[in-house]
Design a protein around this motif. Structure first.
Motif, PDB file in Angstrom:
ATOM      1  N   LEU A 197       1.078  12.122 -14.497  1.00 38.69           N
ATOM      2  CA  LEU A 197       1.148  13.643 -14.079  1.00 38.69           C
ATOM      3  C   LEU A 197       2.343  14.162 -13.580  1.00 38.69           C
ATOM      4  N   PHE A 198       2.522  13.269 -12.455  1.00 36.04           N
ATOM      5  CA  PHE A 198       3.691  13.761 -11.492  1.00 36.04           C
ATOM      6  C   PHE A 198       5.229  13.053 -11.507  1.00 36.04           C
ATOM      7  N   GLY A 199       5.254  12.025 -12.360  1.00 38.40           N
ATOM      8  CA  GLY A 199       6.742  11.505 -12.431  1.00 38.40           C
ATOM      9  C   GLY A 199       7.090  10.400 -11.349  1.00 38.40           C
ATOM     10  N   GLN A 200       8.355  10.336 -11.568  1.00 37.30           N
ATOM     11  CA  GLN A 200       9.334   9.394 -10.875  1.00 37.30           C
ATOM     12  C   GLN A 200       8.734   9.115  -9.352  1.00 37.30           C
ATOM     13  N   THR A 201       9.102  10.233  -8.601  1.00 37.87           N
ATOM     14  CA  THR A 201       8.827   9.982  -7.237  1.00 37.87           C
ATOM     15  C   THR A 201       7.478   9.678  -6.710  1.00 37.87           C
ATOM     16  N   ALA A 202       6.318  10.211  -7.751  1.00 39.53           N
ATOM     17  CA  ALA A 202       4.897   9.850  -7.438  1.00 39.53           C
ATOM     18  C   ALA A 202       4.848   8.148  -7.666  1.00 39.53           C
ATOM     19  N   ASP A 203       5.723   7.804  -8.594  1.00 42.15           N
ATOM     20  CA  ASP A 203       5.616   6.038  -8.679  1.00 42.15           C
ATOM     21  C   ASP A 203       5.988   5.633  -7.412  1.00 42.15           C
ATOM     22  N   ALA A 204       7.024   6.040  -6.685  1.00 40.32           N
ATOM     23  CA  ALA A 204       7.521   5.537  -5.682  1.00 40.32           C
ATOM     24  C   ALA A 204       6.345   5.541  -4.578  1.00 40.32           C
ATOM     25  N   GLU A 205       5.706   6.578  -4.592  1.00 33.59           N
ATOM     26  CA  GLU A 205       4.359   6.704  -3.598  1.00 33.59           C
ATOM     27  C   GLU A 205       3.286   5.671  -4.123  1.00 33.59           C
ATOM     28  N   LYS A 206       2.795   5.660  -5.170  1.00 34.48           N
ATOM     29  CA  LYS A 206       1.935   4.644  -5.730  1.00 34.48           C
ATOM     30  C   LYS A 206       2.301   3.022  -5.294  1.00 34.48           C
ATOM     31  N   LYS A 207       4.023   3.100  -5.512  1.00 33.44           N
ATOM     32  CA  LYS A 207       4.384   1.560  -5.222  1.00 33.44           C
ATOM     33  C   LYS A 207       4.172   1.248  -3.641  1.00 33.44           C
ATOM     34  N   ARG A 208       4.219   2.277  -2.795  1.00 34.29           N
ATOM     35  CA  ARG A 208       4.148   1.892  -1.178  1.00 34.29           C
ATOM     36  C   ARG A 208       2.738   2.052  -0.930  1.00 34.29           C
ATOM     37  N   LEU A 209       1.860   2.633  -1.544  1.00 35.60           N
ATOM     38  CA  LEU A 209       0.374   2.592  -1.094  1.00 35.60           C
ATOM     39  C   LEU A 209       0.003   0.935  -1.744  1.00 35.60           C
ATOM     40  N   THR A 210       0.541   0.537  -2.570  1.00 39.27           N
ATOM     41  CA  THR A 210       0.012  -0.659  -3.265  1.00 39.27           C
ATOM     42  C   THR A 210       0.583  -1.789  -2.201  1.00 39.27           C
ATOM     43  N   GLU A 211       1.907  -1.506  -1.994  1.00 36.81           N
ATOM     44  CA  GLU A 211       2.460  -2.432  -0.862  1.00 36.81           C
ATOM     45  C   GLU A 211       1.733  -2.705   0.378  1.00 36.81           C
ATOM     46  N   ARG A 212       1.358  -1.484   0.834  1.00 39.19           N
ATOM     47  CA  ARG A 212       0.557  -1.535   1.975  1.00 39.19           C
ATOM     48  C   ARG A 212      -0.621  -2.328   1.918  1.00 39.19           C
ATOM     49  N   TYR A 213      -1.540  -2.245   0.788  1.00 37.44           N
ATOM     50  CA  TYR A 213      -2.699  -2.876   0.518  1.00 37.44           C
ATOM     51  C   TYR A 213      -2.308  -4.374   0.532  1.00 37.44           C
ATOM     52  N   GLN A 214      -1.123  -4.834   0.082  1.00 32.71           N
ATOM     53  CA  GLN A 214      -0.927  -6.164  -0.188  1.00 32.71           C
ATOM     54  C   GLN A 214      -0.417  -6.692   1.183  1.00 32.71           C
ATOM     55  N   GLN A 215       0.030  -5.931   1.934  1.00 31.07           N
ATOM     56  CA  GLN A 215       0.480  -6.499   2.994  1.00 31.07           C
ATOM     57  C   GLN A 215      -0.784  -6.480   4.073  1.00 31.07           C
ATOM     58  N   LYS A 216      -1.818  -6.005   3.546  1.00 34.32           N
ATOM     59  CA  LYS A 216      -3.268  -6.179   4.308  1.00 34.32           C
ATOM     60  C   LYS A 216      -3.323  -4.967   5.373  1.00 34.32           C
ATOM     61  N   ASP A 217      -2.491  -3.859   5.474  1.00 32.67           N
ATOM     62  CA  ASP A 217      -2.747  -2.680   6.326  1.00 32.67           C
ATOM     63  C   ASP A 217      -4.246  -2.130   5.933  1.00 32.67           C
ATOM     64  N   PHE A 218      -4.912  -2.412   4.985  1.00 36.48           N
ATOM     65  CA  PHE A 218      -6.039  -2.028   4.735  1.00 36.48           C
ATOM     66  C   PHE A 218      -7.033  -2.875   3.765  1.00 36.48           C
ATOM     67  N   ASP A 219      -8.120  -2.744   3.697  1.00 35.64           N
ATOM     68  CA  ASP A 219      -8.862  -3.597   2.571  1.00 35.64           C
ATOM     69  C   ASP A 219      -9.013  -2.715   1.333  1.00 35.64           C
ATOM     70  N   ALA A 220      -9.817  -3.466   0.287  1.00 34.64           N
ATOM     71  CA  ALA A 220      -9.784  -2.846  -0.893  1.00 34.64           C
ATOM     72  C   ALA A 220     -10.521  -1.625  -0.975  1.00 34.64           C
ATOM     73  N   VAL A 221     -11.855  -1.502  -0.110  1.00 30.87           N
ATOM     74  CA  VAL A 221     -12.603  -0.442  -0.098  1.00 30.87           C
ATOM     75  C   VAL A 221     -11.655   0.826   0.285  1.00 30.87           C
ATOM     76  N   GLU A 222     -10.805   0.589   1.372  1.00 26.40           N
ATOM     77  CA  GLU A 222     -10.081   1.632   1.944  1.00 26.40           C
ATOM     78  C   GLU A 222      -8.690   2.007   1.002  1.00 26.40           C
ATOM     79  N   TYR A 223      -8.555   1.011   0.395  1.00 19.72           N
ATOM     80  CA  TYR A 223      -7.376   1.255  -0.798  1.00 19.72           C
ATOM     81  C   TYR A 223      -7.892   2.211  -1.488  1.00 19.72           C
ATOM     82  N   ALA A 224      -9.208   1.975  -2.349  1.00 22.85           N
ATOM     83  CA  ALA A 224      -9.780   2.879  -3.301  1.00 22.85           C
ATOM     84  C   ALA A 224      -9.750   4.444  -2.626  1.00 22.85           C
ATOM     85  N   GLU A 225     -10.343   4.630  -1.267  1.00 20.08           N
ATOM     86  CA  GLU A 225     -10.566   5.771  -0.327  1.00 20.08           C
ATOM     87  C   GLU A 225      -9.131   6.587  -0.644  1.00 20.08           C
ATOM     88  N   PHE A 226      -8.112   5.647  -0.231  1.00 18.18           N
ATOM     89  CA  PHE A 226      -6.716   6.034  -0.237  1.00 18.18           C
ATOM     90  C   PHE A 226      -6.014   6.837  -1.486  1.00 18.18           C
TER      91      PHE A 226
END
Length: 237
Positions: A18-47
């Motif tokens: 829906l929201f293009g290239q910059t939103a792609d960078a946002e999704k990438k960063r949120l996924t990176e934070r999950y992979q770095q264990k900033d939060f668990d899978a449940v929190e990942y879904a909530e975020f």
């Protein structure tokens, strides 16, 4: 847990579509934070759910000029004026700056006709959402944005670059006797994104600031190009 992660990625992919290239960078960063264990899978879904809620509330991600190679938002506008001379375009830029900034001597930092360069340093205010209301009304604030405009004129083509965008925020510092003082601090635009790198409570605010900044700069560029293009009309009297 795998199902939670899969569903989360689907939610984030929906926001990208829906929201293009910059939103792609946002999704990438949120996924990176999950992979770095900033939060668990449940929190990942909530975020992910919260991120989509913010996007829907704000009407989507602004169409920002995001450079995926430099990973920066780069505001650049250009236009060619085939029927006007370089001298006229140069003068019209100076006139436009005087109209928009008032006393030109305060903001003009450089001008060189031969190189086709004009540099001004000014500021504008935007009205952005401070806290978006999930239940109650949104809270708004006025934010000052310092900036530098670099005008580059090559023959009859003009490029406008908006750079060094820097925002001034104010926070209340409370003392032990229940009195407070206001303290100001500055944040460059580069620290506002990826939005998902910050606390969820700031997502709506950051998104609103980027949206209003994008809108304001596009408005400035449109107004500048229109003013230059109306040169001949100014003398039809």
């Amino acid at each position: 847990m795998k199902n939670i992660v899969f569903i989360t990625l689907l939610m984030l992919s929906y926001s990208i579509g829906l929201f293009g290239q910059t939103a792609d960078a946002e999704k990438k960063r949120l996924t990176e934070r999950y992979q770095q264990k900033d939060f668990d899978a449940v929190e990942y879904a909530e975020f992910a759910k919260e991120w989509n809620a913010v996007l829907n509330k704000m009407g989507g991600y602004p169409d920002l000029p995001y450079n995926s190679e430099t990973e920066k938002i780069e505001f650049t506008f250009s236009k060619t004026f085939s029927d006007l001379s370089k001298e006229i375009i140069f003068d019209r830029i100076m006139e436009w700056c005087a109209i928009n900034y008032g006393n030109l001597s305060y903001v003009l930092h450089y001008e060189n006709f031969e190189s086709g360069k004009i540099i001004v340093k000014g500021w504008f205010n935007i009205f952005n959402i401070k806290h978006y209301g999930k239940i109650f009304n949104d809270q708004f604030e006025q934010t000052k944005c310092d900036h530098i405009f670099v005008f580059t004129l090559s023959d009859k083509s003009l490029k406008l670059e908006a750079t060094r965008l820097n925002y001034t925020f104010t926070q209340l510092i409370w003392s032990s006797n229940l009195t407070y003082t206001e303290q100001s601090y500055n944040i460059p635009i580069q620290l506002l994104y990826p939005i998902t790198d910050g606390d969820t409570g700031e997502w709506g605010r950051r998104l609103s600031i980027l949206y209003e900044t994008n809108k304001r700069l596009k408005s400035y560029a449109t107004d500048l190009f229109k003013y230059i293009g109306n040169y001949n009309k100014d003398y039809e009297f």
